[in-house]
Scaffold this active site. Sequence first.
Site, PDB file in Angstrom:
ATOM      1  N   ARG A 110      -1.881  55.504  43.621  1.00  0.00           N
ATOM      2  CA  ARG A 110      -1.221  56.577  44.383  1.00  0.00           C
ATOM      3  C   ARG A 110      -1.148  56.169  45.854  1.00  0.00           C
ATOM      4  O   ARG A 110      -2.154  55.824  46.459  1.00  0.00           O
ATOM      5  CB  ARG A 110      -1.996  57.890  44.261  1.00  0.00           C
ATOM      6  CG  ARG A 110      -1.339  59.058  45.029  1.00  0.00           C
ATOM      7  CD  ARG A 110      -2.305  60.207  45.243  1.00  0.00           C
ATOM      8  NE  ARG A 110      -2.857  60.686  43.999  1.00  0.00           N
ATOM      9  CZ  ARG A 110      -4.063  61.253  43.894  1.00  0.00           C
ATOM     10  NH1 ARG A 110      -4.847  61.361  44.951  1.00  0.00           N
ATOM     11  NH2 ARG A 110      -4.506  61.665  42.728  1.00  0.00           N
ATOM     12  N   LYS A 123     -13.395  62.541  44.600  1.00  0.00           N
ATOM     13  CA  LYS A 123     -13.817  61.900  45.837  1.00  0.00           C
ATOM     14  C   LYS A 123     -15.248  61.410  45.626  1.00  0.00           C
ATOM     15  O   LYS A 123     -16.139  62.192  45.303  1.00  0.00           O
ATOM     16  CB  LYS A 123     -13.736  62.886  47.005  1.00  0.00           C
ATOM     17  CG  LYS A 123     -12.308  63.244  47.405  1.00  0.00           C
ATOM     18  CD  LYS A 123     -12.279  64.246  48.543  1.00  0.00           C
ATOM     19  CE  LYS A 123     -10.846  64.458  49.012  1.00  0.00           C
ATOM     20  NZ  LYS A 123      -9.960  64.951  47.939  1.00  0.00           N
ATOM     21  N   GLN A 133      -3.803  54.262  51.432  1.00  0.00           N
ATOM     22  CA  GLN A 133      -3.292  55.042  52.558  1.00  0.00           C
ATOM     23  C   GLN A 133      -2.433  54.163  53.468  1.00  0.00           C
ATOM     24  O   GLN A 133      -2.907  53.160  54.013  1.00  0.00           O
ATOM     25  CB  GLN A 133      -4.465  55.622  53.347  1.00  0.00           C
ATOM     26  CG  GLN A 133      -5.362  56.505  52.481  1.00  0.00           C
ATOM     27  CD  GLN A 133      -6.685  56.835  53.143  1.00  0.00           C
ATOM     28  OE1 GLN A 133      -6.882  57.923  53.672  1.00  0.00           O
ATOM     29  NE2 GLN A 133      -7.604  55.884  53.129  1.00  0.00           N
ATOM     30  N   ASP A 150      -9.909  59.154  44.732  1.00  0.00           N
ATOM     31  CA  ASP A 150      -9.268  59.465  46.002  1.00  0.00           C
ATOM     32  C   ASP A 150      -9.794  58.550  47.107  1.00  0.00           C
ATOM     33  O   ASP A 150     -10.964  58.138  47.091  1.00  0.00           O
ATOM     34  CB  ASP A 150      -9.516  60.923  46.395  1.00  0.00           C
ATOM     35  CG  ASP A 150      -8.584  61.888  45.691  1.00  0.00           C
ATOM     36  OD1 ASP A 150      -7.494  61.460  45.276  1.00  0.00           O
ATOM     37  OD2 ASP A 150      -8.948  63.072  45.552  1.00  0.00           O
ATOM     38  N   VAL A 207      -0.372  57.379  49.614  1.00  0.00           N
ATOM     39  CA  VAL A 207      -0.234  58.517  50.524  1.00  0.00           C
ATOM     40  C   VAL A 207      -0.137  57.979  51.948  1.00  0.00           C
ATOM     41  O   VAL A 207      -0.433  56.825  52.219  1.00  0.00           O
ATOM     42  CB  VAL A 207      -1.426  59.493  50.404  1.00  0.00           C
ATOM     43  CG1 VAL A 207      -1.525  60.047  48.985  1.00  0.00           C
ATOM     44  CG2 VAL A 207      -2.734  58.817  50.815  1.00  0.00           C
TER      45      VAL A 207
END
Length: 308
Positions: free
Chosen positions: A184, A98, A163, A134, A186
Amino acid sequence: MLGPVILAASRSDRMRRLISAAPVTKQVVDRFIPGETVDDIVPIIADLTAKGLELTMDVVGEDITTPEQAAAARDAYLALVDHLGALELGERVEMSVKLSMFGQALEGGHELALANVRPVVEAAAAIGTTVTLDAEDHTTLDSMFAIHEELRKDFPQTGCVIQAYLFRTEADARRLAEDGSRVRLVKGAYKEPAEVAYQQKHEIDKAYVRILKTLMEGAGYPMIGSHDPRLISIAQELAHRAGRKLDEYEFQMLYGIRGDEHLRLAAEGHRMRVYTAYGTDWYGYFMRRLAEKPANLQFFVRSMITKG
């Protein structure tokens, strides 16, 4: 609203002492954060990789307020790289960071975070693995994506997180679904305003599927970050329709949640990566996860009881 109450508790020394002393807290923390030091975590890495799983490692840390703390976070990740190098697992164990932990929120934070994260990415590449950036709240994302783009000039395998609940993410996914990218997806856990994010679960789920379809049909490498059985099934179908082989995408889930599903997916030949956090600052990490989505409290307790 529980979120502000939990965030207030995360900053209270008195609440820290009370919650830390509660036996049930230690049980939950031990289940989801399996160690405090690199030495604690090495046996976990060995155990999970022996079972056919892959990992992404997160050194927990919250409330970075000085450049010295940001440098300490960098050094903690460099120490992790040293241990991973000795294990010779290559890309089977990567790292997640992060940028707030590297000083992004401080004065001159964009440049500071880039300067701190670059040596971690360099060290990771030297042992055959990589780093994923992240996603945090929406106000940080332009900086995160700019740092991601800069790092990819020298380290194209550097990943990032998007996201599904943010309105901007469909456009971000189209931009990122290029050859060599690692993304990724999410749902998103931060408390975001209605002006920038979907608020209803069914809207978020539909957006997740639309974005995942974009990633699967693109030229990059999708990483499906979800514990939702329905979304996992949809991901498999989208991958099949896109003609992807089992090693051309992966699933990612948190350590301590749905462990049987981790093993099932790996046994079927899927790449299954376990997001594994460790460190001494578990309190801030734990409380912030609850504050981001207070329903996680019920979910964590249920997971602890069922141990599934």
